[in-house]
Design an enzyme around this catalytic site. Structure first.
Site, PDB file in Angstrom:
ATOM      1  N   ASN A   9     -11.088  -1.721   7.444  1.00 51.47           N
ATOM      2  CA  ASN A   9     -12.483  -1.412   7.745  1.00 51.47           C
ATOM      3  C   ASN A   9     -13.346  -2.140   6.725  1.00 51.47           C
ATOM      4  OD1 ASN A   9     -14.977  -0.326   8.388  1.00 51.47           O
ATOM      5  ND2 ASN A   9     -14.571   1.629   7.376  1.00 51.47           N
ATOM      6  N   TRP A  10     -13.958  -3.235   7.162  1.00 52.93           N
ATOM      7  CA  TRP A  10     -14.741  -4.053   6.238  1.00 52.93           C
ATOM      8  C   TRP A  10     -16.072  -3.421   5.862  1.00 52.93           C
ATOM      9  CZ3 TRP A  10     -14.153  -9.476   9.003  1.00 52.93           C
ATOM     10  CH2 TRP A  10     -12.865  -9.959   8.772  1.00 52.93           C
ATOM     11  N   LYS A  11     -16.467  -2.364   6.559  1.00 53.41           N
ATOM     12  CA  LYS A  11     -17.763  -1.723   6.307  1.00 53.41           C
ATOM     13  C   LYS A  11     -18.881  -2.780   6.394  1.00 53.41           C
ATOM     14  CE  LYS A  11     -15.414   1.809   3.628  1.00 53.41           C
ATOM     15  NZ  LYS A  11     -15.502   2.778   2.518  1.00 53.41           N
ATOM     16  N   HIS A  96     -16.360   8.064  11.155  1.00 56.96           N
ATOM     17  CA  HIS A  96     -15.990   7.723   9.787  1.00 56.96           C
ATOM     18  C   HIS A  96     -16.829   8.558   8.824  1.00 56.96           C
ATOM     19  CE1 HIS A  96     -15.787   5.374   6.042  1.00 56.96           C
ATOM     20  NE2 HIS A  96     -14.621   4.942   6.495  1.00 56.96           N
ATOM     21  N   GLU A  98     -18.534   7.953   6.292  1.00 58.46           N
ATOM     22  CA  GLU A  98     -19.865   7.434   5.965  1.00 58.46           C
ATOM     23  C   GLU A  98     -20.840   7.646   7.120  1.00 58.46           C
ATOM     24  OE1 GLU A  98     -17.734   4.252   3.049  1.00 58.46           O
ATOM     25  OE2 GLU A  98     -18.517   3.564   4.965  1.00 58.46           O
ATOM     26  N   GLU A 168      -9.132  11.079   6.516  1.00 56.49           N
ATOM     27  CA  GLU A 168      -9.700  10.438   5.332  1.00 56.49           C
ATOM     28  C   GLU A 168     -10.497  11.466   4.537  1.00 56.49           C
ATOM     29  OE1 GLU A 168     -12.411   7.331   6.475  1.00 56.49           O
ATOM     30  OE2 GLU A 168     -13.662   8.763   7.536  1.00 56.49           O
ATOM     31  N   GLY A 174     -13.534   5.488  -1.578  1.00 61.16           N
ATOM     32  CA  GLY A 174     -14.205   4.621  -2.536  1.00 61.16           C
ATOM     33  C   GLY A 174     -14.311   5.168  -3.944  1.00 61.16           C
ATOM     34  N   SER A 213      -9.148   5.380  -0.580  1.00 59.85           N
ATOM     35  CA  SER A 213      -8.780   4.614  -1.775  1.00 59.85           C
ATOM     36  C   SER A 213      -7.373   4.052  -1.695  1.00 59.85           C
ATOM     37  CB  SER A 213      -8.957   5.459  -3.036  1.00 59.85           C
ATOM     38  OG  SER A 213     -10.328   5.735  -3.263  1.00 59.85           O
ATOM     39  N   GLY A 234     -10.479   0.656   3.332  1.00 60.06           N
ATOM     40  CA  GLY A 234     -11.847   0.202   3.194  1.00 60.06           C
ATOM     41  C   GLY A 234     -11.983  -0.936   2.210  1.00 60.06           C
ATOM     42  N   GLY A 235     -12.412  -0.614   0.987  1.00 62.49           N
ATOM     43  CA  GLY A 235     -12.730  -1.632  -0.006  1.00 62.49           C
ATOM     44  C   GLY A 235     -11.632  -2.641  -0.266  1.00 62.49           C
TER      45      GLY A 235
END
Length: 249
Positions: A9-11, A96, A98, A168, A174, A213, A234-235
């Site tokens: 997930n590149w966000k 998600h 976010e 999640e 993150g 994470s 994610g990150g």
């Protein structure tokens, strides 16, 4: 589960040029594997770039990070499930953390998005998870069951719908904190039990991913845990070199 699912997930990262460069680095280095499927959840503006890059690669699927539930209309800035599919997406993220906690998305809205995805023949990945306050209050199990059941409540023919679940924990998104493999397995087992009550033995075919994470150092341990069928990253998925290590874990 025959195949594990590794989802990036590149966000809000990797626009079209960066997405093209990412795929030019990742794809030649990542050889197709019979035991897993890779999903790239790209920003809407980068969907066509990623779709073009993966042409001919059956092991790599392109996903949209979000959709709106209406088919069309005066909803500036939104994209419909049909538009995402037309751009080449085959799967979409719903709920998600976010989207829920930054943009205020509700369980009811998630249910509408799952329905819209199903109508457009898009596979969807419904995300569930608790905040640190909810976890410390002992509400984790109640909350994720509620998010699961309400999120799927409007999808017709659920027994044949094409979907995945991602657990999640919000406190691990993150932050560098990660649920232990044992903790994640326990929640995944709970979700599987709930799914069995809803759709019978087909629940055993539904991938349940862990997200929070995830990085190259902990990916293998999480994938080896019971009831974890894949990872939502994610990150650590934004850079091709990091993502390659996770996809090969």
């Amino acid at each position: 589960m025959d195949r594990q699912v590794l989802a990036a997930n590149w966000k809000m990262n990797n626009g079209p040029s960066a997405a093209k460069a990412f795929m030019e680095t990742f794809l030649p280095a990542y050889k197709p594997r019979s035991d897993r499927t890779v999903i790239i959840f790209a920003p809407a503006v980068s969907l066509t770039a990623v779709v073009s890059a993966v042409a001919g690669r059956q092991d790599v699927t392109v996903g949209a990070q979000n959709i709106y539930w209406a088919e069309k209309g005066a909803f500036t800035g939104e994209i419909s499930a049909g538009m995402a599919a037309d751009a080449g997406a085959q799967v979409v993220l719903v709920g998600h953390s976010e989207r829920r906690h930054v943009f205020g998305e509700t369980d009811s809205q998630c249910a509408k998005k799952c329905l819209a995805a199903a109508k457009a023949d898009l596979r969807f990945m419904l995300c569930v998870g608790e905040t640190i306050q909810q976890r410390e209050a002992g509400q984790t199990e109640t909350l994720v069951i509620q998010q699961l059941r309400e999120g799927l409540s409007q999808t017709p023919n659920l027994i044949s719908a094409d979907f995945m679940i991602a657990y999640e924990p919000v406190w691990a998104i993150g932050t560098g904190l990660t649920a232990s493999a044992a903790d994640a397995s326990a929640i995944h087992s709970l979700l599987r039990t709930q799914l069995r009550q809803m759709i019978g033995t087909r629940a055993d075919e539904i991938p349940i991913l862990y997200g929070g994470s995830v990085n190259p150092a902990n990916a293998s341990g999480l994938l080896a845990a019971d009831d974890i069928d894949g990872l939502l990253v994610g990150g650590a998925s934004v850079e091709a070199s990091s993502w390659l290590k996770i996809a090969q874990a």
